[in-house]
Each structure stands twice: as structure tokens, then as C-alpha cells.
Write a protein that holds these residues in place. Structure first.
Motif, short mmCIF file in Angstrom:
data_model
loop_
_atom_site.label_atom_id
_atom_site.label_comp_id
_atom_site.label_asym_id
_atom_site.label_seq_id
_atom_site.Cartn_x
_atom_site.Cartn_y
_atom_site.Cartn_z
N SER A 39 19.52 67.12 -88.07
CA SER A 39 20.10 65.98 -88.42
C SER A 39 18.94 65.08 -89.33
CB SER A 39 20.83 65.41 -87.52
OG SER A 39 19.95 64.70 -86.56
N VAL A 40 17.99 65.59 -89.25
CA VAL A 40 16.77 64.78 -89.55
C VAL A 40 16.53 65.34 -91.11
CG1 VAL A 40 14.30 64.17 -89.48
CG2 VAL A 40 15.73 64.09 -87.74
N SER A 41 16.28 64.83 -92.04
CA SER A 41 15.88 65.39 -93.46
C SER A 41 14.24 65.47 -93.24
CB SER A 41 15.93 64.23 -94.42
OG SER A 41 17.47 64.01 -94.79
N GLY A 42 13.96 66.43 -94.53
CA GLY A 42 12.64 67.00 -94.49
C GLY A 42 11.46 65.62 -94.45
N HIS A 43 11.95 64.70 -95.45
CA HIS A 43 11.03 63.70 -95.61
C HIS A 43 11.96 62.33 -95.13
CE1 HIS A 43 8.40 66.46 -97.71
NE2 HIS A 43 7.42 65.64 -96.78
N HIS A 44 12.41 62.03 -93.95
CA HIS A 44 13.32 61.14 -93.77
C HIS A 44 13.18 59.49 -93.88
CE1 HIS A 44 17.20 61.15 -91.28
NE2 HIS A 44 17.11 59.72 -91.29
N ALA A 45 11.76 59.36 -93.37
CA ALA A 45 11.51 57.74 -93.46
C ALA A 45 9.99 57.61 -93.46
CB ALA A 45 12.20 57.16 -92.33
N ILE A 46 9.58 56.38 -93.75
CA ILE A 46 8.20 56.12 -93.82
C ILE A 46 7.95 54.61 -93.03
CG2 ILE A 46 6.27 55.25 -95.41
CD1 ILE A 46 7.67 56.90 -97.65
N VAL A 47 7.04 54.65 -92.13
CA VAL A 47 6.70 53.50 -91.64
C VAL A 47 5.20 52.73 -92.09
CG1 VAL A 47 5.93 52.18 -89.43
CG2 VAL A 47 7.87 54.13 -89.41
N GLU A 48 5.32 51.77 -92.72
CA GLU A 48 4.10 51.40 -93.39
C GLU A 48 3.19 50.25 -92.69
OE1 GLU A 48 4.57 50.81 -97.96
OE2 GLU A 48 6.59 50.70 -96.97
N ARG A 49 1.91 50.12 -92.39
CA ARG A 49 1.33 49.16 -91.63
C ARG A 49 0.55 48.31 -92.57
NH1 ARG A 49 -3.54 51.30 -88.49
NH2 ARG A 49 -4.54 51.01 -90.54
N GLU A 50 0.75 47.03 -92.80
CA GLU A 50 0.07 46.21 -93.80
C GLU A 50 -0.48 44.94 -93.00
OE1 GLU A 50 2.98 44.99 -96.77
OE2 GLU A 50 3.29 47.01 -97.21
N GLN A 51 -1.60 44.43 -93.61
CA GLN A 51 -2.18 43.10 -93.11
C GLN A 51 -1.08 41.96 -93.43
OE1 GLN A 51 -5.10 42.55 -91.35
NE2 GLN A 51 -4.72 44.94 -91.30
N ASN A 52 -0.68 40.97 -92.67
CA ASN A 52 -0.08 39.95 -92.82
C ASN A 52 -0.57 38.99 -93.94
OD1 ASN A 52 0.82 36.98 -92.45
ND2 ASN A 52 2.43 38.23 -91.35
N ALA A 53 0.00 38.76 -95.04
CA ALA A 53 -0.50 37.89 -95.97
C ALA A 53 -0.57 36.28 -95.62
CB ALA A 53 0.41 37.65 -97.17
N TYR A 54 -0.35 35.93 -94.47
CA TYR A 54 -0.52 34.74 -94.06
C TYR A 54 -1.53 34.12 -92.85
CZ TYR A 54 3.30 34.13 -97.42
OH TYR A 54 4.02 34.36 -98.68
N LEU A 55 -1.34 35.28 -91.92
CA LEU A 55 -2.13 35.26 -90.74
C LEU A 55 -3.36 36.18 -90.47
CD1 LEU A 55 0.97 34.85 -88.44
CD2 LEU A 55 -0.63 32.92 -88.96
N ASP A 56 -4.55 35.67 -90.46
CA ASP A 56 -5.70 36.66 -90.49
C ASP A 56 -5.52 37.44 -89.17
OD1 ASP A 56 -6.90 35.60 -92.59
OD2 ASP A 56 -8.13 34.09 -91.81
N GLY A 57 -5.81 38.73 -89.23
CA GLY A 57 -5.53 39.71 -88.06
C GLY A 57 -4.28 39.97 -87.95
N ALA A 58 -3.30 39.41 -88.29
CA ALA A 58 -2.04 39.80 -87.80
C ALA A 58 -1.56 40.92 -88.96
CB ALA A 58 -1.15 38.98 -87.80
N VAL A 59 -0.97 41.96 -88.26
CA VAL A 59 -0.61 43.20 -88.86
C VAL A 59 0.99 43.17 -88.97
CG1 VAL A 59 -0.53 45.69 -89.04
CG2 VAL A 59 -2.59 44.39 -88.24
N ASP A 60 1.68 43.67 -89.78
CA ASP A 60 3.17 43.73 -89.99
C ASP A 60 3.51 45.12 -90.28
OD1 ASP A 60 3.64 41.14 -89.81
OD2 ASP A 60 3.50 40.73 -92.12
N TYR A 61 4.68 45.71 -89.92
CA TYR A 61 5.02 46.97 -89.67
C TYR A 61 6.44 47.15 -90.39
CZ TYR A 61 1.27 48.26 -86.61
OH TYR A 61 0.09 48.25 -86.39
N TYR A 62 6.59 47.84 -91.38
CA TYR A 62 7.93 48.10 -92.41
C TYR A 62 8.36 49.30 -92.35
CZ TYR A 62 6.48 43.62 -94.39
OH TYR A 62 6.17 42.13 -94.47
N ILE A 63 9.73 49.70 -92.26
CA ILE A 63 10.38 51.00 -92.21
C ILE A 63 11.05 51.01 -93.48
CG2 ILE A 63 12.20 50.27 -90.57
CD1 ILE A 63 11.94 53.44 -89.73
N THR A 64 11.35 52.23 -94.19
CA THR A 64 11.89 52.45 -95.27
C THR A 64 12.77 53.82 -95.08
OG1 THR A 64 10.38 51.13 -96.57
CG2 THR A 64 11.95 52.51 -97.77
#
Length: 117
Positions: A39-64
Motif C-alpha cells: 500500500s506504500v508507493s515507491g516514493h511516498h512522502a518526504i520529511v524535511e528538517r529546516e531551521q526556524n526562521a524566527y527562533l535561533d536554534g529551533a528546528v521545524d519538521y514538515y511532511i509532504t
């Protein structure tokens, strides 16, 4: 560091560290997080890790979702575009269930204080 914990019957069976800027999830062998399930596609999803634009040292995670056949779900809602992940969000890819855990997410709350005049 944030992790995805794979759950089976509400029990953690695997833990995957999200240590790279991009984590490809899918059935294809070139995916960093490989799920061998029909039930999982070959390339199903991506999780990205990014530095938070407003808080020093904070990291945000996004899924697409990567235009998968069966979709990617966060807290039982089908993804429509890119979504920021919060600690304890439940992610379903095919029939595989994950919990997103970010132990550093709540540390920013501890650093807040109010100045009295």
C-alpha cells in the motif's frame, strides 16, 4: 533530535531518527526510510528538517506527500500539500502508523519569562 516511532497495536516496534535535512519515505530501495508494504508507493512522502526562521536554534519538521497512490495522513487527515509536524502527531503511510516525537519542541516553552515593571 526528532524521531518517527513505528507503532504496531500501539507498541513501538522501530524508531527512525530524522537526522538528515530530507528523509524520503517509500517502498523503493533508495528511500532512507523504507517500508516494504504494497500500500506504500515507491516514493511516498518526504520529511524535511529546516531551521526556524524566527527562533535561533529551533528546528521545524514538515511532511509532504509525493503524489502517492494511497495518500499520506496526519492525525487521520489526508495531506493536501506541505504540513508542519508537531510532537505526537500520528502519521499513516499506507497501513504503517508512525508517531512523530520531537523532544526539543517543548524546551522553548521553558525559556519564556515575563518581565514585571
Amino acid at each position: 533530535m526528532a524521531v518517527l516511532t513505528q507503532l504496531v497495536d500501539n507498541v513501538v516496534v522501530n524508531t527512525y531518527e530524522l537526522s538528515k535535512p530530507l528523509i524520503h519515505i517509500g517502498r523503493h530501495p533508495d528511500c532512507e526510510l523504507r517500508i516494504d508494504e504494497m500500500s506504500v508507493s515507491g516514493h511516498h512522502a518526504i520529511v524535511e528538517r529546516e531551521q526556524n526562521a524566527y527562533l535561533d536554534g529551533a528546528v521545524d519538521y514538515y511532511i509532504t506527500d509525493s503524489a502517492s497512490t494511497n495518500g499520506t495522513f496526519v492525525n487521520d487527515l489526508r495531506l493536501n500539500g506541505r504540513q508542519r509536524l508537531n510532537s505526537n502527531d500520528m502519521i499513516r503511510i499506507g497501513w504503517t502508523l508512525f508517531r512523530f516525537v520531537d523532544e526539543n519542541e517543548n524546551t522553548l516553552e521553558k525559556t519564556a519569562f515575563i518581565l514585571e515593571e
